[in-house]
Design a protein around this motif. Structure first.
Motif, PDB file in Angstrom:
ATOM      1  N   HIS A 111    -117.798  67.072 -18.969  1.00 42.58           N
ATOM      2  CA  HIS A 111    -118.617  67.761 -17.962  1.00 42.58           C
ATOM      3  C   HIS A 111    -117.818  68.812 -17.196  1.00 42.58           C
ATOM      4  N   HIS A 112    -116.566  68.492 -16.837  1.00 42.70           N
ATOM      5  CA  HIS A 112    -115.774  69.403 -15.994  1.00 42.70           C
ATOM      6  C   HIS A 112    -114.449  69.795 -16.620  1.00 42.70           C
ATOM      7  N   MET A 113    -114.155  69.248 -17.776  1.00 42.06           N
ATOM      8  CA  MET A 113    -112.820  69.419 -18.385  1.00 42.06           C
ATOM      9  C   MET A 113    -111.732  68.982 -17.408  1.00 42.06           C
ATOM     10  N   MET A 114    -111.989  67.860 -16.707  1.00 39.14           N
ATOM     11  CA  MET A 114    -110.963  67.293 -15.824  1.00 39.14           C
ATOM     12  C   MET A 114    -110.539  65.937 -16.384  1.00 39.14           C
ATOM     13  N   PRO A 115    -109.316  65.513 -16.057  1.00 39.81           N
ATOM     14  CA  PRO A 115    -108.813  64.269 -16.651  1.00 39.81           C
ATOM     15  C   PRO A 115    -109.554  63.023 -16.157  1.00 39.81           C
ATOM     16  N   PHE A 116    -109.731  62.065 -17.049  1.00 44.93           N
ATOM     17  CA  PHE A 116    -110.006  60.693 -16.638  1.00 44.93           C
ATOM     18  C   PHE A 116    -109.056  59.820 -17.439  1.00 44.93           C
ATOM     19  N   CYS A 146    -112.940  64.012 -11.668  1.00 42.32           N
ATOM     20  CA  CYS A 146    -114.142  64.722 -11.219  1.00 42.32           C
ATOM     21  C   CYS A 146    -114.857  63.928 -10.119  1.00 42.32           C
ATOM     22  N   ILE A 147    -114.529  62.650  -9.943  1.00 42.97           N
ATOM     23  CA  ILE A 147    -115.069  61.872  -8.817  1.00 42.97           C
ATOM     24  C   ILE A 147    -114.128  62.000  -7.615  1.00 42.97           C
ATOM     25  N   GLU A 148    -112.811  62.044  -7.904  1.00 49.68           N
ATOM     26  CA  GLU A 148    -111.837  61.948  -6.815  1.00 49.68           C
ATOM     27  C   GLU A 148    -111.508  63.288  -6.176  1.00 49.68           C
ATOM     28  N   MET A 149    -111.485  64.342  -6.977  1.00 46.15           N
ATOM     29  CA  MET A 149    -110.970  65.604  -6.462  1.00 46.15           C
ATOM     30  C   MET A 149    -112.096  66.544  -6.037  1.00 46.15           C
ATOM     31  N   ARG A 150    -113.271  66.320  -6.596  1.00 41.86           N
ATOM     32  CA  ARG A 150    -114.419  67.171  -6.261  1.00 41.86           C
ATOM     33  C   ARG A 150    -115.618  66.233  -6.018  1.00 41.86           C
ATOM     34  N   GLY A 187    -109.492  56.603  -5.814  1.00 38.77           N
ATOM     35  CA  GLY A 187    -109.174  55.231  -6.196  1.00 38.77           C
ATOM     36  C   GLY A 187    -110.329  54.442  -6.786  1.00 38.77           C
ATOM     37  N   THR A 188    -111.523  55.033  -6.862  1.00 43.08           N
ATOM     38  CA  THR A 188    -112.659  54.305  -7.448  1.00 43.08           C
ATOM     39  C   THR A 188    -112.396  54.020  -8.924  1.00 43.08           C
ATOM     40  N   VAL A 189    -112.600  52.771  -9.319  1.00 45.46           N
ATOM     41  CA  VAL A 189    -112.428  52.423 -10.735  1.00 45.46           C
ATOM     42  C   VAL A 189    -113.801  52.139 -11.346  1.00 45.46           C
ATOM     43  N   THR A 190    -114.063  52.810 -12.470  1.00 43.20           N
ATOM     44  CA  THR A 190    -115.325  52.579 -13.183  1.00 43.20           C
ATOM     45  C   THR A 190    -115.051  51.655 -14.364  1.00 43.20           C
ATOM     46  N   ARG A 191    -115.915  50.648 -14.519  1.00 44.75           N
ATOM     47  CA  ARG A 191    -115.759  49.751 -15.685  1.00 44.75           C
ATOM     48  C   ARG A 191    -116.942  49.943 -16.623  1.00 44.75           C
TER      49      ARG A 191
END
Ligand SMILES: Nc1ncnc2c1ncn2[C@@H]1O[C@H](COP(=O)(O)OP(=O)(O)OP(=O)(O)O)[C@@H](O)[C@H]1O
Ligand SMILES: Nc1nc2c(c(=O)[nH]1)N=C(CO)CN2
Length: 353
Positions: free
Chosen positions: A242-247, A312-316, A322-326
């Motif tokens: 979606h954003h070409m940002m790291p996960f 894309c959740i943390e920086m924008r 620190g949110t962790v998605t499972r």
């Protein structure tokens, strides 16, 4: 130092990027110096196997390796770039052949130099011809062979620089830098487009590859069929589509074998790298690992848990640090057997990533 001529070809995935990575890997070996690289050519497949067109090139290197030691280095580079040997003269991410090694004539098990097929292959000779001068002992022979082969139906077309992976990425990153209002020619940015191109070649080296091939299966006693095999906490890094940002985060995989078929344990982390080296999503990575495990092993069941953090959740956007998605996915026995599934789920804490 011997002058050695190598031919390189690729016809899977991002062909130009695989060739460039192979050349970089050769150049980063302290005993190999890249002296000259030929242009890239798109060539029709030779040898009767119906497959995608190749991109071929050649390099002249100087090396202090003995021929067999160089071949070993080449094989390591090929397998590092997802190369597998299944179909003779079949598709490959990268193939590197030793064409000439100084003036040596070598006939050893596993190595023939000059390469026995070289003079039958336009895709070898045309790039090599760019690298030699008139003093080269086989210069005339190469010229004669080219004039004969050009009458056959081996097609070869020089790829314009505009098609080249590196040129495309560097020129477009330069445009992005200007578009965001920065100055691509300032000192700190001058080499950035080139670095980004090399980074993309590396972190996106699975784009265009469908199935993971770099594995071997082993037989284990069928009495082991009821035992769960788990590999937990495999780190991964990917880029969101979606954003070409790291996960990034951790993947845990469990399977219950069927018919005594098991996979080498180091291959599961390799599979995780394979599915994450493309633009993806956490859900997709979860699914891709599961689908490949099913395809490769036909096990009694597979379970995959992915815990990850997303830039894309943390920086924008909502900016929740620190949110962790499972994400989880289960097939077969892990879907049917609540106890087995809970045991696996409970054994993996949603921890710090
Ligand atoms: N000059 C050479 N360069 C590279 N490999 C060689 C050479 N001579 C013999 N070999 C051997 O050929 C074997 C098969 O090579 P590879 O898997 O690349 O085959 P292929 O791609 O199907 O055919 P090709 O040799 O035409 O590329 C290698 O394991 C290697 O030991
Ligand atoms: N055009 C082209 N055809 C091939 C190539 C290659 O590199 N280019 N490599 C092969 C196996 O060595 C078989 N056929």
């Amino acid at each position: 130092m011997e002058d050695v001529y190598l031919s390189l070809g690729s016809n899977i995935g991002n062909r130009e990027a695989f060739l460039q990575q192979a050349i970089e890997a050769l150049g980063s070996d302290p005993r190999i110096m890249i002296e000259k690289q030929a242009s890239l050519y798109e060539t029709s497949p030779v040898g009767g196997v119906k497959q995608r067109a190749f991109v071929n090139t050649a390099v002249k290197i100087g090396t202090t390796y003995e021929p067999l030691a160089l071949l070993k280095v080449i094989h390591e580079i090929e397998s590092g770039l997802h190369r597998t040997r299944s179909i003779h003269w079949g598709p490959r991410t990268v193939d590197i052949d030793i064409i000439f090694f100084g003036s040596e004539h070598i006939q050893e098990p596993g190595l023939s130099v000059p390469h026995p097929e070289a003079f039958n292959r336009l895709f070898v000779l045309i790039p090599i011809q760019e690298l030699i001068d008139e003093q080269f002992p086989d210069a005339h022979k190469i010229e004669m062979a080219i004039s004969i082969l050009e009458k056959e139906d081996q097609s070869i077309k020089k790829i314009s620089p505009a098609n080249d992976f590196y040129t495309e990425i560097t020129s477009n990153v330069t445009k992005v830098l200007a578009a965001i209002g920065d100055d691509p020619s300032r000192k700190g940015l001058i080499e950035t487009p080139d670095r980004v191109a090399r980074m993309y070649a590396n972190i996106f080296d699975s784009i265009g590859l469908e199935d993971f091939q770099d594995y071997k299966l082993f037989d284990s006693p069928e009495s082991d069929d009821s035992k769960t095999v788990m590999v937990k906490g495999i780190p991964f890094y990917s880029m969101c589509e979606h954003h070409m940002m790291p996960f990034w985060g951790k993947v845990s995989v469990a399977y219950v074998p069927d018919n005594g078929k098991i996979i080498g344990l180091s291959k599961i982390p390799r599979l995780v790298d394979f599915v994450s080296h493309k633009l993806s999503l956490q859900e997709k990575i979860t699914d891709d690992v599961l689908v490949q495990m099913e395809r490769i092993l036909h096990p009694k069941g597979v379970a995959v848990i992915v815990d990850a953090r997303h830039m894309c959740i943390e920086m924008r956007g909502v900016k929740k640090t620190g949110t962790v998605t499972r994400t989880t996915k289960f097939t077969g026995i892990f879907q049917q057997n609540d106890e087995l599934r809970s045991e696996f789920l409970n054994s993996i804490q949603v921890g710090q990533i």
